[in-house]
Write a protein that holds these residues in place. Structure first.
Motif, PDB file in Angstrom:
ATOM      1  N   LEU A 113     -20.731 -22.396  20.165  1.00  0.00           N
ATOM      2  CA  LEU A 113     -22.189 -22.364  20.345  1.00  0.00           C
ATOM      3  C   LEU A 113     -22.814 -23.400  19.418  1.00  0.00           C
ATOM      4  O   LEU A 113     -22.523 -23.444  18.222  1.00  0.00           O
ATOM      5  CB  LEU A 113     -22.755 -20.985  20.022  1.00  0.00           C
ATOM      6  CG  LEU A 113     -22.195 -19.788  20.785  1.00  0.00           C
ATOM      7  CD1 LEU A 113     -23.032 -18.543  20.476  1.00  0.00           C
ATOM      8  CD2 LEU A 113     -22.140 -20.039  22.279  1.00  0.00           C
ATOM      9  N   GLN A 132     -16.896 -16.732  23.538  1.00  0.00           N
ATOM     10  CA  GLN A 132     -15.495 -16.454  23.894  1.00  0.00           C
ATOM     11  C   GLN A 132     -14.761 -17.720  24.324  1.00  0.00           C
ATOM     12  O   GLN A 132     -13.603 -17.921  23.986  1.00  0.00           O
ATOM     13  CB  GLN A 132     -15.465 -15.396  25.008  1.00  0.00           C
ATOM     14  CG  GLN A 132     -14.074 -14.846  25.320  1.00  0.00           C
ATOM     15  CD  GLN A 132     -13.379 -15.583  26.447  1.00  0.00           C
ATOM     16  OE1 GLN A 132     -14.020 -16.258  27.248  1.00  0.00           O
ATOM     17  NE2 GLN A 132     -12.058 -15.500  26.509  1.00  0.00           N
ATOM     18  N   SER A 133     -15.420 -18.595  25.082  1.00  0.00           N
ATOM     19  CA  SER A 133     -14.744 -19.785  25.602  1.00  0.00           C
ATOM     20  C   SER A 133     -15.496 -21.074  25.279  1.00  0.00           C
ATOM     21  O   SER A 133     -15.222 -22.106  25.877  1.00  0.00           O
ATOM     22  CB  SER A 133     -14.555 -19.660  27.122  1.00  0.00           C
ATOM     23  OG  SER A 133     -15.809 -19.563  27.774  1.00  0.00           O
ATOM     24  N   ARG A 134     -16.439 -20.997  24.342  1.00  0.00           N
ATOM     25  CA  ARG A 134     -17.195 -22.201  23.960  1.00  0.00           C
ATOM     26  C   ARG A 134     -17.630 -22.092  22.506  1.00  0.00           C
ATOM     27  O   ARG A 134     -17.850 -20.996  22.001  1.00  0.00           O
ATOM     28  CB  ARG A 134     -18.451 -22.354  24.843  1.00  0.00           C
ATOM     29  CG  ARG A 134     -19.458 -21.226  24.671  1.00  0.00           C
ATOM     30  CD  ARG A 134     -20.727 -21.410  25.513  1.00  0.00           C
ATOM     31  NE  ARG A 134     -20.474 -21.282  26.941  1.00  0.00           N
ATOM     32  CZ  ARG A 134     -21.414 -21.329  27.879  1.00  0.00           C
ATOM     33  NH1 ARG A 134     -22.671 -21.509  27.522  1.00  0.00           N
ATOM     34  NH2 ARG A 134     -21.115 -21.199  29.154  1.00  0.00           N
ATOM     35  N   HIS A 161     -19.586 -12.516  22.500  1.00  0.00           N
ATOM     36  CA  HIS A 161     -19.322 -12.620  23.939  1.00  0.00           C
ATOM     37  C   HIS A 161     -19.588 -14.046  24.416  1.00  0.00           C
ATOM     38  O   HIS A 161     -18.789 -14.626  25.153  1.00  0.00           O
ATOM     39  CB  HIS A 161     -20.215 -11.632  24.694  1.00  0.00           C
ATOM     40  CG  HIS A 161     -20.090 -11.701  26.190  1.00  0.00           C
ATOM     41  ND1 HIS A 161     -19.100 -11.039  26.885  1.00  0.00           N
ATOM     42  CD2 HIS A 161     -20.812 -12.379  27.117  1.00  0.00           C
ATOM     43  CE1 HIS A 161     -19.230 -11.301  28.181  1.00  0.00           C
ATOM     44  NE2 HIS A 161     -20.260 -12.109  28.351  1.00  0.00           N
ATOM     45  N   ALA A 162     -20.717 -14.602  23.997  1.00  0.00           N
ATOM     46  CA  ALA A 162     -21.083 -15.955  24.442  1.00  0.00           C
ATOM     47  C   ALA A 162     -20.095 -16.993  23.938  1.00  0.00           C
ATOM     48  O   ALA A 162     -19.858 -18.012  24.600  1.00  0.00           O
ATOM     49  CB  ALA A 162     -22.493 -16.290  23.963  1.00  0.00           C
ATOM     50  N   LEU A 184     -29.260 -18.306  26.046  1.00  0.00           N
ATOM     51  CA  LEU A 184     -28.419 -17.310  26.705  1.00  0.00           C
ATOM     52  C   LEU A 184     -29.104 -15.970  26.551  1.00  0.00           C
ATOM     53  O   LEU A 184     -29.449 -15.567  25.438  1.00  0.00           O
ATOM     54  CB  LEU A 184     -27.028 -17.269  26.047  1.00  0.00           C
ATOM     55  CG  LEU A 184     -26.205 -18.543  26.174  1.00  0.00           C
ATOM     56  CD1 LEU A 184     -25.014 -18.504  25.207  1.00  0.00           C
ATOM     57  CD2 LEU A 184     -25.729 -18.747  27.608  1.00  0.00           C
TER      58      LEU A 184
END
Lengths: 323, 323
Positions: A248, A244-246, A241-242, A79
């Motif tokens: 990592l 937020q919905s997953r 931010h990365a 990312l």
């Protein structure tokens, strides 16, 4: 600790420890690859710390950075942010993209199944695609649960890396216009030979930023020497931010975006597109060409006292793809 | 051949062969995981063909599709097209995106380090994000060299899969506006239990398209039954597009985008956003809400004679992330 990956015929390569002066290296005994290390960092780290201490006392073989693969020749996730505001402002000038929404980092998901080594040739299909480099910093994270805060994210940063994010500028605006982001415009990135734990940078790792300059030369001529610190969002914020919905995955590589400073007229640029934007502003036309096959780009970040850190990226662009 | 992956505590899971009627399964003897199979398909395939033939003659254990992981619980690359023109046209109505450039497929790079199983819960951070499903087909490729033609790409398609591409509609247009594509708006996809070699579809695999309908039910009510064939670009063309400036790694998963037909008023939709766009066109307002925690979506593609193929996706959305 300092790590490098050398070729052994496998897809992940063979993990080595590198001495603090980047002069010697030795195969890691505790774990065979950086991918496997990232998937269980806490288990392997103590043994590796002991191996690293022993290596710094002597032994090992001479380290040849030009033989290194990328530290992670393949990763589960890449990312890339765009955290230097002056880069974004210049790109808007040259490509006419929309301004960034306030209060949100910019980020795209890129290809992660191949990272080139810092000295490997860069095979690309056509000089007409607007071949450009982008000098960046990056981090490699341990696993990060969905919804983590920046402070929680900062604690999951395991390694720092230096990246060349290859970009095809003739395709990029066409793909951006769709809103879907880049596929063809973002071929494989390259990564400098050595990945470092943040403590190796001492006080130059602060606020989840690398407070050191990145030197970039094009065909042997200085192109830029920009400071890494002035990110509008630190790596801690980019990771949050990365996530937020997953969740990592451990071994996620996360980039800063092209290193750029507001003083770009003094420090230069770490990609050609940015210099062309400055030319457009100052002279009314873009003069610097994109790269041709056979052209080389060099990138290196050293400590303020000129000690080696990540080793150098020094790559040649070559004709790739089918005839 | 038909493959499924069952949990064994590892990140890649344990590869199993599934009988042609999806009733029985047996661990693959030749190779332990689909990831490793994809990385050396030609070496493993003959032994697996023999194991599959033996399984179809009898033996194995009952196959419980609801226990399956995604065939590839993690993959090195996930590229998703948007090859159904009626879907694109409706999305432009509701989100105001730019029209697609002529002559180029739409495609984005998505997260590939986690694919959910077809019966696994879907953890998402907030009902305010506009939680939506997208019913898709996909292929899993062998390695594809940069610059391959569509015909060359077609010959590298090894497996067919059925996908639910989870999407967060409140975030999607914000991320599209940047041109960088989606990160937060595209959490982990889910994949139906069984991956099939193209020959399992007989004449329903033609022109690198799946000529079968995809049924979608929301909370037990029929939502759509759209045909898979009318892709404006076949999977062969999507793969060639993806390979224009990169080699595709073996095990790349490539999606069709949301299945959609020009006759959407008769066949319905395979995502909520598309139904909302139709409501906007026909009634002047969007009425169907996005999903709430506890809602379920069911997706299945069977043969024309109702024989099972991929097995069903049947998932519940739940609250995820940190409290």
């Amino acid at each position: 600790m300092r790590f490098t990956t050398l070729a052994d015929g496998s897809s992940d390569g063979r993990l080595h420890l590198v001495s603090r002066d980047n002069s010697r290296c030795i195969p890691a005994a505790a774990v065979s690859s950086l991918r496997l290390l990232m998937e269980d960092w806490d288990s392997f780290a103590p043994a590796l710390e002991a191996e690293y201490a022993a290596l710094n006392d002597g032994g090992g073989a001479p380290f040849q950075p030009a033989e290194a693969l990328a530290p992670l020749p393949r990763a589960w996730q890449w990312l890339d942010g765009s955290a230097y505001d002056s880069h974004g402002a210049l790109m808007q000038k040259v490509f006419g993209a929309d301004p960034n929404p306030e209060g949100r980092p910019l980020m795209y998901q890129g290809m992660s199944h191949c990272f080139l080594g810092g000295a490997q040739d860069v095979p690309l299909p056509s000089e007409d695609d607007g071949i450009d480099f982008e000098g960046e910093f990056g981090v490699i994270c341990d696993s990060v649960p969905m919804g983590s805060t920046p402070a929680e994210a900062a604690a999951r940063i395991r390694l720092l890396v230096q990246i060349n994010d290859w970009s095809l500028r003739a395709i990029a605006p066409v793909e951006m216009k769709t809103g879907f982001g880049w596929v063809q415009a973002k071929p494989a990135c390259a990564v400098a030979p050595v990945a470092l734990t943040p403590d190796e940078l001492g006080e130059a790792w602060r606020d989840s930023r690398i407070d050191l300059p990145l030197q970039v030369d094009l065909n042997g001529n200085r192109f830029g020497l920009a400071e890494g610190y002035p990110m509008s969002y630190g790596f801690d914020q980019l990771i949050a931010h990365a996530a937020q919905s997953r969740d990592l995955v451990a071994g996620t590589v996360l980039g800063s975006g092209t290193v750029s400073n507001e003083t770009y007229r003094e420090v230069g640029s770490t990609c050609i597109a940015e210099r062309r934007a400055i030319e457009l502003l100052d002279e009314g036309k873009q003069s610097t060409p994109y790269m041709h096959f056979g052209d080389r780009v060099f990138m290196e970040c050293r400590s303020r006292d000129q000690s080696p850190l990540f080793g150098a990226i020094d790559q040649q662009v070559v004709k790739g793809g089918r005839a």
